[in-house]
Scaffold this active site. Sequence first.
Site, PDB file in Angstrom:
ATOM      1  N   PHE A   1      25.506  25.587   5.932  1.00 57.20           N
ATOM      2  CA  PHE A   1      24.987  26.682   6.407  1.00 57.20           C
ATOM      3  C   PHE A   1      24.443  27.791   5.262  1.00 57.20           C
ATOM      4  CE2 PHE A   1      24.609  26.444  11.266  1.00 57.20           C
ATOM      5  CZ  PHE A   1      24.762  25.110  11.031  1.00 57.20           C
TER       6      PHE A   1
ATOM      7  N   SER B   1      20.505  20.676   5.526  1.00 57.44           N
ATOM      8  CA  SER B   1      20.319  22.290   5.489  1.00 57.44           C
ATOM      9  C   SER B   1      20.451  22.639   7.048  1.00 57.44           C
ATOM     10  CB  SER B   1      19.225  23.016   4.948  1.00 57.44           C
ATOM     11  OG  SER B   1      19.224  24.318   5.295  1.00 57.44           O
TER      12      SER B   1
ATOM     13  N   LYS C   1      13.609  18.530   4.086  1.00 60.85           N
ATOM     14  CA  LYS C   1      15.062  17.917   4.735  1.00 60.85           C
ATOM     15  C   LYS C   1      14.999  17.251   5.846  1.00 60.85           C
ATOM     16  CE  LYS C   1      17.333  20.334   1.492  1.00 60.85           C
ATOM     17  NZ  LYS C   1      17.686  19.581   0.076  1.00 60.85           N
TER      18      LYS C   1
ATOM     19  N   TYR D   1       9.980  23.577   3.511  1.00 58.25           N
ATOM     20  CA  TYR D   1      11.027  23.280   2.767  1.00 58.25           C
ATOM     21  C   TYR D   1      11.930  22.459   3.857  1.00 58.25           C
ATOM     22  CZ  TYR D   1      16.111  23.852   1.690  1.00 58.25           C
ATOM     23  OH  TYR D   1      17.319  23.579   1.518  1.00 58.25           O
TER      24      TYR D   1
ATOM     25  N   ASN E   1      17.795  35.460  -0.939  1.00 53.92           N
ATOM     26  CA  ASN E   1      18.963  35.268  -0.086  1.00 53.92           C
ATOM     27  C   ASN E   1      19.792  36.831  -0.025  1.00 53.92           C
ATOM     28  OD1 ASN E   1      18.805  31.922  -1.073  1.00 53.92           O
ATOM     29  ND2 ASN E   1      18.682  32.662   1.016  1.00 53.92           N
TER      30      ASN E   1
END
Length: 339
Positions: A177, A124, A152, A148, A198
Amino acid sequence: MKVLVTGGAGYIGSHTTLGLLEDGHDVIVFDNLANSSVEAVRRVEELAGKKVDFREGNLLDADATDMVFAECDIDAVIHFAGLKAVGESVEKPLMYYRNNVVGTLNLLDSMEKAGVRHLVFSSSATVYGAAEHMPLPESLPLDATNPYGRTKEQIEDILSDLSEADPRWSITLLRYFNPVGAHESGQIGEDPQGRPNNLVPFVAQVAVGRRDKVVVFGNDYPTADGTGVRDYIHVMDLAAGHLAALRYMWKKTGTFRWNLGTGRGSSVLEVIEAFSEAAGRSIPYEFAPRRPGDAARSYADASAALTHLGWSAQRSLAEMCEDHWRWQSSNPSGFAREN
Ligand code: NAD
Ligand code: UFG
């Protein structure tokens, strides 16, 4: 090719599974349905006119993960399975580290045992943290700012170490993105549970009447209209990026890192305007204070993926909103509830 797609019932996984099927591959989906519905897989099968080998299971269950490799002759893995809510990861860090990092370790153990050494991983743009160097190139140091994002970053490190230690591995880290939109049929799309975190899913729910108004987090950023700027990318372009990565890495070994973005930033107000145009209705909004941890701007340097993979995003913000709206308006309450 026979491709295992972990998290293939989810938003990006289902669109990529469709792309794989349409490209002639066989797909095994392994998903515990923690944040998805098997209905998504059924619709992918319908759209592709081809079956998916769906297996409900959890990557934290090492035996179940081994079993998939023992039973299927897998060539490559695309690994989407993971938890992805930033706020929840701050409240429940252990759950995030366990699910995302331990789940990936189990997957890698199973792959090792089966001798499968081609892996595409969903990373990400969040790994760039608060970097202000725009556009963001892959070479920036990683500096995630929440649990989070750190899962990644840690998984990227684990995968790089692995291919360093054993040069037979071929690993691609794709840094997405802001994925939005849906398949043009309107049959599959993002189906967030509860209040969407989101922007675009929230805007879509306002447009369809499930929520009153969009809350715009901050209008005092140093951007053209004062609202946050992001690199929104159509989920079908993202799916195509996975196919391009798989083709590229197939005959190569090592670790590859690519940004998947458009290279263009859009502000919150531009997104609301584009969605309102797509939906043919006005979308009420109000300004509120900034959301803690949000950057003013984030958009990709997408040139490396073009140079090496021959891939670039093709769809405009208007198409992202039109396709997202088609999905949202024909499935106002998402998947399972429509059955
Ligand atoms: P999603 O939640 O729709 O899909 C993830 C899928 O993984 C779900 O179907 C879920 O049930 C499954 N899953 C989770 N933990 C599992 C486990 N332990 N075992 C088996 N299945 C499990 O999310 P998405 O938006 O499709 O994201 C896919 C991947 O891309 C994730 O790794 C996410 O972190 C990453 N990503 C997403 C975004 C985004 O904004 N959507 C941005 C960057 C990166
Ligand atoms: N925003 C609002 N109102 C909302 C939601 C968002 O104004 O209700 C604003 C945000 O402040 C930001 C922009 O809209 O300026 C985009 O926010 P999103 O939450 O849609 O996306 P983020 O860029 O914050 O984060 C997303 C994922 C992360 C991922 C990152 C990069 O949530 O997990 O994209 O891929 F890491």
